[in-house]
Design a protein around this motif. Structure first.
Motif, PDB file in Angstrom:
ATOM      1  N   GLU A 237       0.843  -1.208   0.000  1.00 40.43           N
ATOM      2  CA  GLU A 237       0.000   0.000   0.000  1.00 40.43           C
ATOM      3  C   GLU A 237       0.875   1.253   0.000  1.00 40.43           C
ATOM      4  O   GLU A 237       1.994   1.242   0.473  1.00 40.43           O
ATOM      5  CB  GLU A 237      -0.905   0.011   1.232  1.00 40.43           C
ATOM      6  N   HIS A 238       0.285   2.337  -0.510  1.00 44.18           N
ATOM      7  CA  HIS A 238       1.026   3.598  -0.525  1.00 44.18           C
ATOM      8  C   HIS A 238       0.166   4.700   0.067  1.00 44.18           C
ATOM      9  O   HIS A 238      -1.063   4.581   0.138  1.00 44.18           O
ATOM     10  CB  HIS A 238       1.401   3.973  -1.968  1.00 44.18           C
TER      11      HIS A 238
ATOM     12  N   ALA B 110      -0.674   5.948 -12.944  1.00 43.03           N
ATOM     13  CA  ALA B 110       0.582   5.480 -12.344  1.00 43.03           C
ATOM     14  C   ALA B 110       0.343   4.393 -11.312  1.00 43.03           C
ATOM     15  O   ALA B 110       1.129   3.462 -11.187  1.00 43.03           O
ATOM     16  CB  ALA B 110       1.327   6.657 -11.710  1.00 43.03           C
ATOM     17  N   MET B 111      -0.772   4.489 -10.590  1.00 43.68           N
ATOM     18  CA  MET B 111      -0.918   3.647  -9.402  1.00 43.68           C
ATOM     19  C   MET B 111      -1.920   2.498  -9.563  1.00 43.68           C
ATOM     20  O   MET B 111      -2.140   1.758  -8.614  1.00 43.68           O
ATOM     21  CB  MET B 111      -1.307   4.509  -8.190  1.00 43.68           C
ATOM     22  N   GLY B 112      -2.541   2.331 -10.730  1.00 43.47           N
ATOM     23  CA  GLY B 112      -3.440   1.183 -10.810  1.00 43.47           C
ATOM     24  C   GLY B 112      -4.232   1.009 -12.084  1.00 43.47           C
ATOM     25  O   GLY B 112      -4.690  -0.089 -12.384  1.00 43.47           O
TER      26      GLY B 112
ATOM     27  N   PRO C 131      -0.966  18.520 -16.251  1.00 40.55           N
ATOM     28  CA  PRO C 131      -0.952  17.730 -15.011  1.00 40.55           C
ATOM     29  C   PRO C 131      -0.949  16.227 -15.245  1.00 40.55           C
ATOM     30  O   PRO C 131      -0.430  15.485 -14.401  1.00 40.55           O
ATOM     31  CB  PRO C 131      -2.230  18.178 -14.290  1.00 40.55           C
ATOM     32  N   ASN C 132      -1.520  15.776 -16.342  1.00 42.18           N
ATOM     33  CA  ASN C 132      -1.462  14.343 -16.638  1.00 42.18           C
ATOM     34  C   ASN C 132      -0.031  13.976 -17.055  1.00 42.18           C
ATOM     35  O   ASN C 132       0.556  13.013 -16.560  1.00 42.18           O
ATOM     36  CB  ASN C 132      -2.458  13.998 -17.762  1.00 42.18           C
ATOM     37  N   VAL C 133       0.532  14.819 -17.930  1.00 45.86           N
ATOM     38  CA  VAL C 133       1.895  14.582 -18.420  1.00 45.86           C
ATOM     39  C   VAL C 133       2.906  14.606 -17.266  1.00 45.86           C
ATOM     40  O   VAL C 133       3.790  13.759 -17.181  1.00 45.86           O
ATOM     41  CB  VAL C 133       2.250  15.656 -19.481  1.00 45.86           C
ATOM     42  N   GLY C 134       2.766  15.578 -16.385  1.00 45.74           N
ATOM     43  CA  GLY C 134       3.762  15.751 -15.329  1.00 45.74           C
ATOM     44  C   GLY C 134       3.584  14.837 -14.127  1.00 45.74           C
ATOM     45  O   GLY C 134       4.557  14.459 -13.476  1.00 45.74           O
ATOM     46  N   SER C 135       2.332  14.482 -13.846  1.00 46.40           N
ATOM     47  CA  SER C 135       2.121  13.748 -12.592  1.00 46.40           C
ATOM     48  C   SER C 135       2.475  12.274 -12.706  1.00 46.40           C
ATOM     49  O   SER C 135       2.923  11.673 -11.731  1.00 46.40           O
ATOM     50  CB  SER C 135       0.671  13.909 -12.113  1.00 46.40           C
ATOM     51  N   VAL C 136       2.268  11.676 -13.891  1.00 47.94           N
ATOM     52  CA  VAL C 136       2.541  10.234 -14.015  1.00 47.94           C
ATOM     53  C   VAL C 136       3.993   9.919 -13.648  1.00 47.94           C
ATOM     54  O   VAL C 136       4.243   9.072 -12.780  1.00 47.94           O
ATOM     55  CB  VAL C 136       2.160   9.713 -15.425  1.00 47.94           C
ATOM     56  N   PRO C 137       4.979  10.616 -14.244  1.00 48.47           N
ATOM     57  CA  PRO C 137       6.358  10.322 -13.811  1.00 48.47           C
ATOM     58  C   PRO C 137       6.629  10.703 -12.359  1.00 48.47           C
ATOM     59  O   PRO C 137       7.448  10.046 -11.700  1.00 48.47           O
ATOM     60  CB  PRO C 137       7.235  11.152 -14.767  1.00 48.47           C
ATOM     61  N   ALA C 138       5.941  11.721 -11.842  1.00 46.12           N
ATOM     62  CA  ALA C 138       6.190  12.099 -10.441  1.00 46.12           C
ATOM     63  C   ALA C 138       5.751  10.969  -9.502  1.00 46.12           C
ATOM     64  O   ALA C 138       6.485  10.595  -8.582  1.00 46.12           O
ATOM     65  CB  ALA C 138       5.460  13.394 -10.097  1.00 46.12           C
ATOM     66  N   PHE C 139       4.553  10.417  -9.745  1.00 48.71           N
ATOM     67  CA  PHE C 139       4.091   9.302  -8.906  1.00 48.71           C
ATOM     68  C   PHE C 139       4.999   8.082  -9.088  1.00 48.71           C
ATOM     69  O   PHE C 139       5.422   7.444  -8.124  1.00 48.71           O
ATOM     70  CB  PHE C 139       2.645   8.919  -9.266  1.00 48.71           C
TER      71      PHE C 139
ATOM     72  N   THR D 162      10.945  -0.653 -12.775  1.00 42.31           N
ATOM     73  CA  THR D 162       9.847  -1.610 -12.728  1.00 42.31           C
ATOM     74  C   THR D 162       8.679  -0.965 -13.468  1.00 42.31           C
ATOM     75  O   THR D 162       8.652   0.253 -13.642  1.00 42.31           O
ATOM     76  CB  THR D 162       9.478  -1.965 -11.277  1.00 42.31           C
ATOM     77  N   HIS D 163       7.713  -1.793 -13.911  1.00 39.42           N
ATOM     78  CA  HIS D 163       6.693  -1.219 -14.772  1.00 39.42           C
ATOM     79  C   HIS D 163       5.456  -0.750 -14.015  1.00 39.42           C
ATOM     80  O   HIS D 163       5.056  -1.336 -13.018  1.00 39.42           O
ATOM     81  CB  HIS D 163       6.268  -2.242 -15.828  1.00 39.42           C
ATOM     82  N   MET D 164       4.849   0.314 -14.545  1.00 39.09           N
ATOM     83  CA  MET D 164       3.538   0.763 -14.061  1.00 39.09           C
ATOM     84  C   MET D 164       2.491  -0.250 -14.530  1.00 39.09           C
ATOM     85  O   MET D 164       2.743  -0.991 -15.465  1.00 39.09           O
ATOM     86  CB  MET D 164       3.193   2.120 -14.667  1.00 39.09           C
ATOM     87  N   PRO D 165       1.275  -0.204 -13.993  1.00 45.33           N
ATOM     88  CA  PRO D 165       0.836   0.626 -12.873  1.00 45.33           C
ATOM     89  C   PRO D 165       1.311   0.037 -11.547  1.00 45.33           C
ATOM     90  O   PRO D 165       1.355  -1.184 -11.393  1.00 45.33           O
ATOM     91  CB  PRO D 165      -0.696   0.574 -12.979  1.00 45.33           C
ATOM     92  N   HIS D 166       1.646   0.923 -10.624  1.00 47.96           N
ATOM     93  CA  HIS D 166       2.201   0.480  -9.347  1.00 47.96           C
ATOM     94  C   HIS D 166       1.063   0.182  -8.368  1.00 47.96           C
ATOM     95  O   HIS D 166       0.888   0.889  -7.373  1.00 47.96           O
ATOM     96  CB  HIS D 166       3.119   1.557  -8.780  1.00 47.96           C
ATOM     97  N   ASP D 167       0.288  -0.840  -8.681  1.00 45.21           N
ATOM     98  CA  ASP D 167      -0.781  -1.212  -7.749  1.00 45.21           C
ATOM     99  C   ASP D 167      -0.161  -1.930  -6.547  1.00 45.21           C
ATOM    100  O   ASP D 167       1.043  -2.207  -6.517  1.00 45.21           O
ATOM    101  CB  ASP D 167      -1.853  -2.066  -8.448  1.00 45.21           C
ATOM    102  N   HIS D 168      -1.004  -2.226  -5.569  1.00 44.40           N
ATOM    103  CA  HIS D 168      -0.462  -2.788  -4.332  1.00 44.40           C
ATOM    104  C   HIS D 168       0.282  -4.098  -4.586  1.00 44.40           C
ATOM    105  O   HIS D 168       1.340  -4.342  -4.022  1.00 44.40           O
ATOM    106  CB  HIS D 168      -1.595  -3.039  -3.329  1.00 44.40           C
TER     107      HIS D 168
END
Ligand code: CDP
Length: 806
Positions: free
Chosen positions: A671-672, A707-709, A762-770, A786-792
């Motif tokens: 979890e994050h 990024a996350m799921g 914000p879509n362009v910038g936030s994906v690499p930030a997360f 490691t590959h996205m999406p970074h789910d749990h």
């Protein structure tokens, strides 16, 4: 000055022009349920269409029997490819120069593909009839891996292209190969990479996902056989382009087609393309003579309508030992699915991916993109980004992190060392763009200071020690990103869609009492154009924004334009609006001079009026001027006060931003928790700060999801594993992080008001930030990529593979 006249600062504030956080005028109707979406359109006698879709990802169709469906009371017709073939409508052109089946012609190439179109008296009967259509399939081998698609013995997916060695974008070297697109200098790049101090190499995958707007795609087609006029209300991000394409495909004269985009519940690129549902509804209306509605459901939208991304990006980046980048190479394997239906300008089969040198001064670079067919849904749309810019930004921001690891350097310092300097603008990138303006160092330093970057790094060191000592099971990740966007397609000389140059337009009519209507070639899908374009005009022509109606989306009334996507509205239509406003003002000046009995050059503009130079008490307000335009005979001037501008921008605009994500990661559960998300954006002149903030919140939340799921995943048989909102991650208020927004202002030197786009940033910038935050949390334990999406599950697995579970 006349004592009754308020000071010009007060008058300017009353206009609610540029820089004002004016409340969105659209929201009164949206919050009261008074929006008018496609599915709200109900017409007498209207029929409903629904699709029979393929359960298989690759299969031959041996027979279709619609007898039982046709026998169901309330069913009017069942269309198949055989019915469309005599009209030559069983296939349609795509925006990428390919062709796509409207209804399955002999075989199906992805799960969910349209096989037959049932037309019935209502939606429920149509859905029942879909179940009664009997289709016999003969399964064929399935290809879901783009690398396997290029194997010599891979199954032939597109039999219609057999023997075709030339595609829309040059030679095809394999039966599942679509194009190769190259930019930059291959030899020079290889030479630099071959002799560099340090070379970092990585495969960066940006997975397949989907824009998933709240409102799915749909239309109502109504053929008026008496007047020969076809009207289509639809979820169209580019209504004029749809009208032209509809005319070319159907043979109906363009003046006899009216396309209307009513309120649209989010587009994000999903509503740019032309889908089989539109064609089938139009044909059904022509055949039956009554209106036909087609609105897809959520599963159809996710499974069959325009995915995004799916880019495998192999990068090599070189640097000196002290961290000065010397070269970049990128090879992309782009999975386009069954048909190449990417929504890109004609000359850019990989969109603006060649912005992948990012914010950095990289002397030499080479890019090659190979598009391939697989048994997946077609699309490749710009999901809230300007034609593959988000893939490019993700690629370079990951490569910078990978290089920092290789150099053993702080990633913030590596970025600062390589930013394009302020004095280098306009900057010519190694892959062919001219960046118009930027001040990256100022933005970066402001961002690092705002989050106390040095303090965060100290905390991270302490956390790692505590983790190793068994005092905590949580890691701390600091995700850095500095992105450069390229928005505002585009100069007509570079950018067209299906041969239509990418200009945009605004037409203004000032009414005698001093209020106005402005019509534009763009179409808002939630961005608030009716609010902000009125603000541009308010500042240009001195009429309060509240007295200006903004109208878009009806091709019978709006001037021709290329629509809204890729943050092009402000850079192009916003510029057209300012230019049309200036034409109004030029005529108003002549009228004012006449009324004040002075020469044109002897009056000057003052917020909402023209005043005699040196005698500010003698003036004519825009209201007075507007009235005079309609009731005075002015020698040498036509009556009325109207103007139109078609704007062809000289260049794109290059917004940029510095985003930092601070993330806690629980290695045992995967979890994050997003502890902090700081987003600094520079979109040049800010029209409406509140709307900009809303754009950032929305786009960053989409980026968080991606990024996350969020993903469109397939199994080996080509079954979509994430075709419902139970499986496809759409954040609710519960998951959405808190954002801190900030800004710098570097106006675009060529835009009439200095504005750059912002919606995509914000879509362009936030994906690499997360994503960088996840990677950064594990950097000390040996993770490079490691590959996205970074789910749990994936985060847990990363921790496991790094041996962190003890
Ligand atoms: O093309 P699209 O409308 O999606 O994107 P955009 O041009 O970036 O504009 C999104 C919204 O932000 C619009 O309402 C713009 O007027 C507003 N905006 C702004 O207030 N100031 C800017 N510099 C850029 C956009």
């Amino acid at each position: 000055m006349n004592e009754m006249t308020p000071p010009n600062t007060e008058r300017a504030a009353a206009l609610k022009g540029l820089g004002s956080s004016r409340k969105r005028v659209e929201d009164a109707r949206f919050t009261q349920g008074k929006g008018n979406y496609v599915d709200d359109i109900k017409m007498p006698g209207m029929l409903f269409g629904d699709f029979v879709r393929s359960p298989y990802a690759h299969a031959r169709i041996t027979s279709i029997n619609a007898d039982k469906a046709k026998a169901l009371p309330g069913v009017i017709a069942v269309l198949t490819a055989a019915d469309l073939a005599p009209l030559n409508l069983h296939w349609m052109p795509t925006l990428a120069g390919d062709v796509q089946m409207v209804l399955a012609d002999g075989k199906v190439l992805f799960q969910g593909q349209e096989v037959a179109f049932v037309v019935a008296e209502n939606r429920y009967i149509a859905a029942d009839a879909v179940e009664l259509v009997e289709v016999d399939y003969e399964e064929l081998p399935v290809v879901v891996d783009p690398f396997a698609a290029e194997a010599p013995d891979a199954p032939v997916l597109r039999e219609d292209l057999a023997g075709k060695t030339e595609g829309a974008h040059g030679p095809r070297r394999h039966h599942n190969h679509i194009f190769t697109w190259e930019q930059g200098d291959r030899d020079a790049t290889e030479k630099v990479l071959g002799s560099a101090d340090v070379v970092a190499e990585e495969m960066v995958y940006y997975h397949r996902t989907h824009p998933c707007p709240l409102e799915t795609c749909g239309c109502v087609a109504s053929m008026d056989k008496v007047n020969g006029k076809l009207t289509v209300w639809g979820t169209f991000q580019a209504p004029h382009a749809v009208r032209t394409v509809a005319s070319l495909i159907s043979g109906i004269a363009e003046h006899n087609i009216r396309i209307v985009s009513p309120d649209i519940g989010g587009g994000f690129g999903n509503k740019v393309g032309v889908y089989p549902g539109y064609i089938c509804a139009i044909v059904a209306s022509i055949v039956t003579g009554v209106p036909v509605k087609w609105v897809e459901d959520r599963m159809e939208n996710l499974m069959a309508t325009a995915f995004a991304r799916d880019y495998w990006m192999k990068g090599r980046i070189s640097a000196t030992r002290d961290g000065k980048i010397t070269g970049l190479s990128c090879h992309v394997t782009a999975d386009h699915g069954a048909f190449d239906a990417c929504a890109d300008p004609t000359k850019f089969p990989a969109g603006f991916f060649n912005i992948c040198t990012g914010s950095y001064d990289i002397p030499v670079a080479h890019l090659a993109v190979d598009g391939v067919y697989t048994n997946k849904a077609p699309g490749g749309v710009a999901y809230r980004c300007s034609f593959r810019v988000t893939e490019a930004a993700y690629f370079i921001e990951r490569m910078i992190e990978v290089l920092a690891i290789k150099l053993g350097m702080d990633a913030a310092e590596l970025r600062r060392k390589n930013f394009i300097r302020k004095d280098q603008f306009p900057y010519h990138s190694a892959l062919g763009w001219e960046y118009d303006s930027g001040d990256y160092h100022t933005a970066w330093d402001k961002a690092l200071k705002a989050v106390d970057y040095d303090g965060l790094r100290r905390e991270q060191v302490q956390r790692i020690e505590n983790f190793k000592a068994g005092k905590t099971r949580k890691l701390l990740g600091i995700g850095l990103t500095h992105f450069t966007e390229i928005v505002g397609a585009g100069p007509v000389k570079n950018c067209d869609i299906l041969g239509l140059g990418m200009f945009d337009s605004c037409e203004i009519r000032i009414h005698p009492t001093g209020s106005a209507i402005a019509r534009l070639g763009t179409i808002s899908q939630g961005q608030g154009h009716a609010t902000t374009f009125a603000q541009i005009l308010a500042s240009e022509i001195g009429i309060p924004a509240d007295d200006i109606t903004v109208e878009e989306g009806d091709t019978d009334t709006a001037p021709y334009g290329l629509g809204t996507y890729g943050s092009r509205s402000t850079p192009v239509a916003g510029a057209a609006t300012a230019m049309a406003g200036r034409k109004i003002r030029a005529k108003a000046q002549m009228i004012a001079a006449y009324l004040l009995e002075v020469h044109d050059d002897d009056v000057e503009w003052d917020v909402d009026r023209f005043a005699v130079k040196g005698a500010p008490e003698r003036f004519k307000t825009m209201k007075e001027i507007a009235f005079a335009a309609y009731n005075q005979a002015i020698p040498g001037l036509e009556p009325g006060l109207e103007a139109v501008s078609y704007y062809d921008p000289p260049n794109m605009t290059y917004p940029f931003g510095a985003y930092i994500c601070v993330m806690e990661i629980d290695v045992d559960t995967g979890e994050h928790e997003i502890r902090q998300f700081y987003a600094l954006d520079d979109c040049g002149t800010r029209i409406n700060p509140m709307i900009i903030e809303g754009q950032i919140h929305g786009g960053a939340t989409e980026g968080y999801a991606i990024a996350m799921g969020q993903e469109i995943a397939y199994d080996d048989m080509g079954n979509v594993k994430t075709g419902t909102l139970m499986d496809f991650f759409l954040p609710t208020a519960w998951e959405t992080p808190h954002y801190t927004t900030d800004f710098t202002v570097t106006p675009s030197p060529h835009h009439p008001i200095g504005a750059k786009g912002v919606g995509e940033s914000p879509n362009v910038g936030s994906v690499p930030a997360f994503s960088n935050a996840v990677h950064d949390a594990f950097r000390a334990f040996g993770l490079t990529q490691t590959h996205m999406p970074h789910d749990h599950w994936r985060i847990w697995k990363t921790a496991y593979e790094l041996g962190l579970h003890g």
